[in-house]
Write a protein that holds these residues in place. Sequence first.
Motif, PDB file in Angstrom:
ATOM      1  N   ARG A  58      29.106  36.106 100.316  1.00 34.39           N
ATOM      2  CA  ARG A  58      30.567  36.220 100.274  1.00 34.39           C
ATOM      3  C   ARG A  58      31.119  37.087 101.405  1.00 34.39           C
ATOM      4  O   ARG A  58      32.315  37.316 101.476  1.00 34.39           O
ATOM      5  CB  ARG A  58      31.014  36.793  98.921  1.00 34.39           C
ATOM      6  N   HIS A 113      32.882  30.390  85.440  1.00 37.32           N
ATOM      7  CA  HIS A 113      32.813  30.072  86.875  1.00 37.32           C
ATOM      8  C   HIS A 113      31.817  28.946  87.125  1.00 37.32           C
ATOM      9  O   HIS A 113      32.074  28.055  87.942  1.00 37.32           O
ATOM     10  CB  HIS A 113      32.385  31.292  87.683  1.00 37.32           C
ATOM     11  N   ASP A 118      38.186  29.108  88.004  1.00 30.55           N
ATOM     12  CA  ASP A 118      38.382  30.011  89.126  1.00 30.55           C
ATOM     13  C   ASP A 118      39.585  30.898  88.871  1.00 30.55           C
ATOM     14  O   ASP A 118      40.360  30.649  87.935  1.00 30.55           O
ATOM     15  CB  ASP A 118      38.576  29.198  90.408  1.00 30.55           C
ATOM     16  N   HIS A 119      39.767  31.905  89.700  1.00 32.82           N
ATOM     17  CA  HIS A 119      40.917  32.796  89.538  1.00 32.82           C
ATOM     18  C   HIS A 119      41.518  33.187  90.880  1.00 32.82           C
ATOM     19  O   HIS A 119      42.047  34.263  91.038  1.00 32.82           O
ATOM     20  CB  HIS A 119      40.553  34.040  88.711  1.00 32.82           C
ATOM     21  N   GLU A 120      41.438  32.268  91.835  1.00 32.54           N
ATOM     22  CA  GLU A 120      42.026  32.519  93.151  1.00 32.54           C
ATOM     23  C   GLU A 120      43.548  32.379  93.125  1.00 32.54           C
ATOM     24  O   GLU A 120      44.247  33.101  93.818  1.00 32.54           O
ATOM     25  CB  GLU A 120      41.421  31.581  94.199  1.00 32.54           C
ATOM     26  N   GLU A 121      44.040  31.441  92.368  1.00 37.17           N
ATOM     27  CA  GLU A 121      45.488  31.214  92.249  1.00 37.17           C
ATOM     28  C   GLU A 121      45.964  31.795  90.924  1.00 37.17           C
ATOM     29  O   GLU A 121      45.218  31.854  89.958  1.00 37.17           O
ATOM     30  CB  GLU A 121      45.796  29.712  92.293  1.00 37.17           C
TER      31      GLU A 121
END
Length: 148
Positions: A58, A113, A118-121
């Motif tokens: 990452r 996940h 996901d939790h990007e937005e």
Amino acid sequence: MSQPDLTLSLQFADPRHKALLPRHKVIRWMRAALERPGEITVRIVDAEEGRSLNHDFRQKDYATNVLTFDYSHEPVVAADLVICAEVVEREAREMGLDLVAHYAHMLIHGTLHAQGYDHEEDDEAAAMEARESEIMRDLGFGDPYLRH
């Protein structure tokens, strides 16, 4: 409704919390988050290994609580979860959380996940957090997003 099958490999590169994570509990927590059969490896690591993996995959130069490497979502969820014992312990202490409950949350978070959550937005984050809270409550834990 029956829970999906889970083939679990549970590894302790860092054994400090092994007694807190008996296989039957880890399976119970993860199966509660699975929506289809899964083949998942969980590796509990120290900060050095956690930092190295987070850096390599990452490009972040610190150990994080949980890393999820998802390989397939269907028909079988195939993934590796890497959980850093030192980070989970520190977070639990700093936030006043029960260590076992925090581990359960990290396993659930990683399992979601592994299935594509996901939790990007903001909208994705809200949906994922709501699902985590629901699973935690169903398992008898408190809501991990409500600070007491």
